[in-house]
Design a protein around this motif. Structure first.
Motif, short mmCIF file in Angstrom:
data_model
loop_
_atom_site.label_atom_id
_atom_site.label_comp_id
_atom_site.label_asym_id
_atom_site.label_seq_id
_atom_site.Cartn_x
_atom_site.Cartn_y
_atom_site.Cartn_z
N ASP A 1 -54.99 32.16 -24.86
CA ASP A 1 -54.12 31.11 -24.22
C ASP A 1 -52.35 31.67 -23.96
O ASP A 1 -52.18 32.20 -24.73
N THR B 1 -51.42 33.33 -27.50
CA THR B 1 -52.24 33.20 -28.66
C THR B 1 -52.25 34.73 -29.48
O THR B 1 -52.47 35.91 -28.89
N VAL C 1 -49.26 29.27 -23.50
CA VAL C 1 -48.82 27.71 -23.50
C VAL C 1 -47.29 27.56 -23.50
O VAL C 1 -46.58 28.58 -24.01
N GLU C 2 -46.75 26.97 -22.50
CA GLU C 2 -45.48 26.84 -22.31
C GLU C 2 -45.25 25.10 -23.05
O GLU C 2 -45.81 24.26 -23.09
N ASN C 3 -44.14 25.24 -23.84
CA ASN C 3 -43.47 23.93 -24.51
C ASN C 3 -42.02 23.85 -24.26
O ASN C 3 -41.25 24.38 -25.13
N ARG D 1 -47.95 22.50 -21.47
CA ARG D 1 -49.11 22.76 -20.61
C ARG D 1 -49.43 24.41 -20.86
O ARG D 1 -48.67 25.07 -21.30
N SER D 2 -50.77 24.62 -20.56
CA SER D 2 -51.58 25.77 -20.71
C SER D 2 -51.46 26.47 -19.43
O SER D 2 -52.23 26.02 -18.43
N TRP D 3 -50.75 27.52 -19.14
CA TRP D 3 -50.84 28.36 -17.99
C TRP D 3 -52.36 29.18 -17.93
O TRP D 3 -52.67 29.19 -16.91
N GLN E 1 -54.78 28.33 -15.20
CA GLN E 1 -54.99 26.97 -14.95
C GLN E 1 -53.86 26.43 -14.09
O GLN E 1 -53.99 25.32 -13.40
N GLU F 1 -55.78 29.25 -20.28
CA GLU F 1 -56.68 28.75 -21.06
C GLU F 1 -57.85 29.53 -21.22
O GLU F 1 -58.66 29.44 -20.38
#
Length: 448
Positions: free
Chosen positions: A280, A353, A282-284, A306-308, A315, A310
């Motif tokens: 994954d 990940t 993921v942006e936070n 959101r997960s760009w 995504q 996954e």
């Protein structure tokens, strides 16, 4: 002297409206920074900067113009607003420009809880000089270091306020401490250089100056006596220091501006595999104590995690309002801007990940190949994903580092490169981009 950025922003909006703008937004930034560099234990350079910049965007129908000023007197703001409106009247129409609708705006207007600013006054310049001297001394103490090219300590604080005629008004502050050293081993044509640097929001989170200097020195010495690697197809391990650049090419390819132009090798890849299964990205944007965090984007839209990517599959695209409108999609709250231009899509904090293998495990996994610790130049075909970069680092044989190498080029295509990634477990959790070392199979190396 502190400035009331909210009042300045409202003054600029009022000036734009009086000059004839149909809509407008303004970004006001007040910056304060201090930079110290030392050489041979003495002060080499000191710089203190303070200032306020206003970036005003005005819209007349579907025409827009931007102007930036650092003169915040009332008459200067009024003159700038009038010029911006005159520019907008002459600008070509852009069917996709425009402010957010009021119901799109973020309810969060401050950065409470994100810990983006360390309270207190600016540090004493003498304290920064002492840190830089400690880093320099630690680098020079490493056996084999001939000299320290530079050692410096920096501090900065920026206050930001965004206001628009659609009713949005909000702001926050961010601060930063940083320390860096660049060491050189060898003499004459045998000189080799490497560096170490760290940056944190809170001074107490910084590693010691001695640690930074020692790392810079050890890295420079390790690069002594490089040769060219052999030419051929080999696995390549991107060290954690440079691995984020590889993921950066993926981010560039899913940026809404590139997608809208049709100039991306991932322009038709929604839902397709772009990373290995199980991985994954993921942006936070609201990660606490992270330099890239923000409570809202540059158009006043809410930011959220959101997960760009996954489970390896793409995504979505990184969109501001204009690119979202052009593509018939919803904006993702990823607009960024400076005071000199309109918003554009951009990402914030990212995490890839991680795997279960250390960098040493990945070296054993690769067997024979190239460990890259530095990249120079870039030749990336944005449409096809063809990739070529100059590199230096270490040649690996039988899972062990055999010696330093330089003056080589690595080439491939980003789509299969990213699909074959094996991630290490060494991502640095304080960084805004938490990307571990990455092993890529079968790149072409051009060396000796």
């Amino acid at each position: 002297m502190p400035h009331n950025l909210q009042a300045l922003a409202e003054k600029a909006l009022a000036a734009a409206k009086a000059a004839g703008a149909g809509a407008a937004d303004v970004l006001a930034v007040a910056g304060d920074s201090l930079s110290i560099e030392v050489r041979q234990g003495a002060l080499e350079h000191a710089e203190r900067a303070e200032g306020v910049d206003l970036g005003l965007r005005v819209l007349i129908g579907k025409r827009q113009a931007c102007i930036s000023i650092s003169d915040i007197r009332d008459d200067a703001i009024e003159t700038a607003a009038a010029r911006a409106v005159a520019m907008a009247r002459l600008a070509p129409e852009d069917a996709y420009c425009g402010l957010a609708d009021p119901d799109q705006l973020s309810a969060l207007r401050a950065a409470d809880g994100l810990e983006l600013e360390e309270p207190g006054d600016a540090p004493n310049p003498a304290d920064l000089q002492a840190l830089a001297c400690q880093a320099e001394a630690a680098a020079l103490a490493v056996k084999g270091v001939a000299q320290v090219q530079s050692a410096g300590a920096d501090w900065s604080r920026h206050n930001i306020w965004l206001a628009a005629s659609n009713g949005f008004s909000g702001g926050y502050a961010r601060s930063s401490h940083s320390l860096a050293a660049v060491a050189i081993s060898g003499t004459g044509t045998a000189m080799e250089r490497d560096w170490a640097a760290e940056s944190r929001i809170f001074k107490g989170d910084m590693p010691s100056a001695e640690d930074i200097g020692q790392r810079a020195g050890a890295r420079a010495v390790a690069r002594s006596g490089p040769r060219k690697p052999p030419t051929g197809a080999y696995p390549v391990l991107y060290d954690e220091r440079v691995a984020s650049g590889l993921i950066g090419h993926l981010l560039s390819a899913i940026n809404g501006a590139a997608i809208a132009r049709g100039a991306s090798w991932l322009r038709d890849a929604l839902g397709e595999a772009v990373l290995p299964e199980g991985m994954d990205l993921v942006e936070n944007p609201r990660r606490a104590r992270s330099a890239a965090s923000r409570p809202f984007d540059a158009e006043g839209l809410p930011t959220h995690a959101r997960s760009w990517v996954e489970d390896g599959r793409l995504q979505g695209y990184v969109l501001d309002l204009a690119t979202a409108r052009k593509l018939g999609m919803d904006a993702t709250g990823n607009a960024a801007r400076g005071t000199g231009g309109p918003p554009a899509p951009s990402t914030t904090n990212l995490a890839l990940t991680q795997g279960s293998l250390s960098r040493e495990d990945l070296l054993r996994e690769m067997g024979t190949g190239l460990l890259i610790t530095s990249l120079i130049g870039s030749s990336i075909n944005a449409t096809t994903g063809d990739y070529s970069r100059g590199a230096s680092g270490f040649w690996v044989e039988n899972g062990e580092i055999a010696g330093p190498v330089n003056e080589c080029t690595v080439a491939g295509n980003l789509r299969p490169m990213l699909a074959s990634l094996i991630a290490g477990n060494d991502a640095q959790m304080h960084k805004s981009h938490q990307i571990p070392s990455l092993l890529v199979e079968g790149l072409t190396i051009a060396g000796a």
